[in-house]
Design a protein around this motif. Structure first.
Motif, PDB file in Angstrom:
ATOM      1  N   GLU A  57      32.328  45.075  71.364  1.00 43.96           N
ATOM      2  CA  GLU A  57      33.710  45.524  71.579  1.00 43.96           C
ATOM      3  C   GLU A  57      33.774  46.968  72.065  1.00 43.96           C
ATOM      4  O   GLU A  57      34.736  47.370  72.715  1.00 43.96           O
ATOM      5  CB  GLU A  57      34.517  45.384  70.287  1.00 43.96           C
ATOM      6  CG  GLU A  57      34.787  43.947  69.896  1.00 43.96           C
ATOM      7  CD  GLU A  57      35.348  43.808  68.485  1.00 43.96           C
ATOM      8  OE1 GLU A  57      35.484  44.836  67.777  1.00 43.96           O
ATOM      9  OE2 GLU A  57      35.623  42.670  68.078  1.00 43.96           O
ATOM     10  N   ASP A  60      31.589  48.283  77.381  1.00 44.98           N
ATOM     11  CA  ASP A  60      32.165  47.404  78.405  1.00 44.98           C
ATOM     12  C   ASP A  60      31.046  46.726  79.188  1.00 44.98           C
ATOM     13  O   ASP A  60      30.258  47.371  79.864  1.00 44.98           O
ATOM     14  CB  ASP A  60      33.041  48.241  79.343  1.00 44.98           C
ATOM     15  CG  ASP A  60      33.780  47.415  80.375  1.00 44.98           C
ATOM     16  OD1 ASP A  60      33.589  46.181  80.415  1.00 44.98           O
ATOM     17  OD2 ASP A  60      34.561  48.012  81.139  1.00 44.98           O
ATOM     18  N   ARG A  61      31.003  45.404  79.088  1.00 42.87           N
ATOM     19  CA  ARG A  61      29.963  44.640  79.792  1.00 42.87           C
ATOM     20  C   ARG A  61      30.111  44.730  81.311  1.00 42.87           C
ATOM     21  O   ARG A  61      29.140  44.520  82.037  1.00 42.87           O
ATOM     22  CB  ARG A  61      29.976  43.186  79.354  1.00 42.87           C
ATOM     23  CG  ARG A  61      29.317  42.976  78.016  1.00 42.87           C
ATOM     24  CD  ARG A  61      28.967  41.508  77.835  1.00 42.87           C
ATOM     25  NE  ARG A  61      28.419  41.264  76.519  1.00 42.87           N
ATOM     26  CZ  ARG A  61      27.113  41.268  76.247  1.00 42.87           C
ATOM     27  NH1 ARG A  61      26.245  41.481  77.188  1.00 42.87           N
ATOM     28  NH2 ARG A  61      26.688  41.027  75.033  1.00 42.87           N
ATOM     29  N   ASP A  62      31.300  45.003  81.803  1.00 40.25           N
ATOM     30  CA  ASP A  62      31.478  45.158  83.251  1.00 40.25           C
ATOM     31  C   ASP A  62      30.812  46.435  83.757  1.00 40.25           C
ATOM     32  O   ASP A  62      30.295  46.473  84.872  1.00 40.25           O
ATOM     33  CB  ASP A  62      32.967  45.160  83.614  1.00 40.25           C
ATOM     34  CG  ASP A  62      33.625  43.801  83.379  1.00 40.25           C
ATOM     35  OD1 ASP A  62      32.898  42.779  83.432  1.00 40.25           O
ATOM     36  OD2 ASP A  62      34.841  43.771  83.133  1.00 40.25           O
ATOM     37  N   LYS A  63      30.815  47.471  82.934  1.00 36.31           N
ATOM     38  CA  LYS A  63      30.187  48.738  83.321  1.00 36.31           C
ATOM     39  C   LYS A  63      28.705  48.771  82.945  1.00 36.31           C
ATOM     40  O   LYS A  63      27.883  49.291  83.680  1.00 36.31           O
ATOM     41  CB  LYS A  63      30.899  49.912  82.646  1.00 36.31           C
ATOM     42  CG  LYS A  63      32.286  50.162  83.160  1.00 36.31           C
ATOM     43  CD  LYS A  63      32.894  51.359  82.475  1.00 36.31           C
ATOM     44  CE  LYS A  63      34.315  51.602  82.947  1.00 36.31           C
ATOM     45  NZ  LYS A  63      34.945  52.705  82.239  1.00 36.31           N
TER      46      LYS A  63
END
Length: 154
Positions: A57, A60-63
């Motif tokens: 949480e 950020d998995r996108d970053k």
């Protein structure tokens, strides 16, 4: 890349508040993160999942594309932190020294600088027909050992 210190800072207070302690955090190539936690009474899968969710949480998995594994140290794994030594005080352990000497005995007198092992040996004393048990205490500094593991008996 996610920093080891950021993960430690994130979870350490939560672990302590819940009665757990951090054994280690390792961030490997390609952001493969391994978090090892423990407590005096072991670690449940549910608690590992809770810590995993906390980390997921926050980052950020996108970053930061990362793989995450949260677990307790496996049975038979070497001790890494002082609290593991304290947890296993009074139990049988195997010590491997840097000079390649093996000592098996009961872990005792755990301090910040080192620990002691009480080793029992059956020895023949001159004049006796039977061997007797002799207890030798060995003291070790953490810097003089390669590994310490709990002895598992079935």
């Amino acid at each position: 890349m996610i920093l080891q210190s950021a993960i430690i800072q994130l979870i350490n207070d939560k672990l302590l508040a819940d009665g757990y302690f951090l054994v280690g955090v390792e961030v490997r190539q390609a952001n493969n993160i391994i978090v090892l936690i423990d407590s005096e009474v072991g670690v449940s899968i549910d608690y590992c999942a809770k810590i995993s969710r906390l980390i997921e949480e926050t980052f950020d998995r996108d970053k930061e594309d990362f793989a995450l594994e949260v677990s307790s140290p496996g049975v038979g794994q070497p001790f890494k932190v002082l609290k593991q030594y304290q947890k296993h005080s009074g139990k049988e352990v195997k010590v491997l020294t840097k000079s390649k000497k093996n000592v098996v005995g009961i872990l005792s007198d755990v301090t910040e600088k080192g620990f002691a092992i009480k080793e029992e040996k059956h020895v023949k004393i001159e004049g006796n027909k039977k061997k007797v048990i002799q207890v030798n205490e060995h003291r070790f500094d953490y810097e003089d050992i390669t590994s310490v593991k709990e002895v598992i008996k079935f």
